[in-house]
Write an enzyme that holds these catalytic residues in place. Structure first.
Site, mmCIF file in Angstrom:
data_model
loop_
_atom_site.group_PDB
_atom_site.id
_atom_site.type_symbol
_atom_site.label_atom_id
_atom_site.label_comp_id
_atom_site.label_asym_id
_atom_site.label_seq_id
_atom_site.Cartn_x
_atom_site.Cartn_y
_atom_site.Cartn_z
ATOM 1 N N HIS A 12 0.804 -1.230 0.000
ATOM 2 C CA HIS A 12 0.000 0.000 0.000
ATOM 3 C C HIS A 12 0.839 1.284 0.000
ATOM 4 C CE1 HIS A 12 0.007 -0.251 4.698
ATOM 5 N NE2 HIS A 12 1.043 0.430 4.268
ATOM 6 N N HIS A 59 -2.215 4.517 9.762
ATOM 7 C CA HIS A 59 -0.863 4.940 10.142
ATOM 8 C C HIS A 59 -0.940 6.185 11.028
ATOM 9 C CE1 HIS A 59 -0.489 2.565 6.461
ATOM 10 N NE2 HIS A 59 0.753 2.313 6.790
ATOM 11 N N HIS A 193 9.802 -4.067 4.495
ATOM 12 C CA HIS A 193 10.286 -2.682 4.520
ATOM 13 C C HIS A 193 10.488 -2.208 5.950
ATOM 14 C CE1 HIS A 193 5.876 -2.036 4.772
ATOM 15 N NE2 HIS A 193 5.998 -0.730 4.904
ATOM 16 N N GLU A 240 3.276 -5.527 8.852
ATOM 17 C CA GLU A 240 1.996 -5.305 8.156
ATOM 18 C C GLU A 240 1.500 -6.580 7.469
ATOM 19 O OE1 GLU A 240 2.344 -0.521 7.023
ATOM 20 O OE2 GLU A 240 2.786 -1.999 5.480
#
Ligand code: DHB
Ligand code: FE
Length: 280
Positions: A12, A59, A193, A240
């Protein structure tokens, strides 16, 4: 009765949303990424859902350290894009499905999962970037969307085991809703990431591709992986990926049909992974 016909998995990355919004998808940096989603957009045109149950993470836009729901289901009529630094994305208002959302909340809570009910909530790139990747830039999104926010930002985060079991409870809930709806469940975020600290920029192709293999073939085993392995192997934001197990759990027990698989590095700081699995 409503049916879960397919599940969709995708990263995303916010910069993907900016590339779409600013008309830069044909630039050399971005073209290979967006080409990887072309078969998916074609498949989506032929397999249009009535409702997407969209598992994503906020977030620190809709929620903050003041309030940290582990699982929050969006039961509102509609959801505005959140303002997150570049400004709210110029994307359509997200139309919800309050009746189905309320039914799922009822069923899943009675099945022992403690959901937070969100009757007003803004949705950030975690939700809008996957919609843009799969639907492009329509004037209105082509289906209703039930946002399902999972806390993977502030510890403690839910385990993979719990996410897989929650997906099963969501399937049971959808299949007991008395309307002939075609429902897709999307799992979003990841892949490897890390955005801060000494390992910022970490990408782990071997881990990511192994995760895709196991998600397709043996989600039960994958769900046993502890959170610390996500962080060690896939970076602090790699956690995530645990959300993908919710979508996988919502699939039927039989092996799913693989419609599309794509992996690309880099996009911003992130490895991008994408799958479409169809229920047999
Ligand atoms: C990036 C990735 C994310 O998942 C996110 O939420 C923010 C930024 C990135 O790669 O830049
Ligand atoms: Fe993220």
């Amino acid at each position: 009765m409503a049916r879960i016909t397919a599940s969709v998995y995708t990263s995303h990355v916010p910069a993907i949303g900016v590339a779409i919004d600013q008309g830069r998808t044909a630039e050399p940096y971005w073209r290979p990424l967006f080409q990887g989603y072309e078969p998916s957009r074609a498949w989506m045109r032929d397999n249009r859902p009535d409702v997407v149950f969209l598992v994503y993470n906020d977030h620190a836009n809709a929620f903050s350290l003041d309030l940290i729901p582990t699982f929050a289901i969006g039961c509102a009529d509609s959801f505005l894009p959140a303002d997150e630094g570049w400004g709210p994305r110029p994307v359509p208002l997200v139309q919800g499905h309050p009746e189905l959302a309320a039914h799922i909340a009822h069923s899943v809570i009675q099945d022992d999962f403690d959901l937070t009910i969100a009757n007003r909530m803004e949705v950030d790139h975690g939700l809008t970037v996957p919609l843009s990747l799969l639907f492009g830039q329509p004037r209105a999104w082509p289906c209703a969307v039930i946002p399902f926010a999972v806390n993977v930002v502030q510890y403690p985060v839910p385990s993979g085991r719990r996410c897989l079991a929650l997906g099963r409870a969501i399937r049971k809930a959808v299949e007991s809703f008395d309307a002939g709806l075609n429902v897709q469940v999307w799992g979003t975020g990841g892949m490897s990431h890390q955005l801060q600290g000494a390992r910022a920029g970490l990408i782990n192709r071997d881990f990511d591709n192994g995760f895709l293999d196991r998600l397709i073939a043996d989600p039960e085993d994958l769900a046993q992986m502890p959170h610390i392995d996500y962080v060690r192997e896939a970076g602090s934001e790699g956690i995530e990926l645990v959300m993908w197990l919710i979508a996988r759990g919502a699939m039927a027990a039989m092996p799913p049909k693989l419609i599309h698989r794509f992996y690309h590095v880099p996009a911003s700081n992130t490895a991008v992974g994408h799958l479409i699995l169809e229920n047999p």
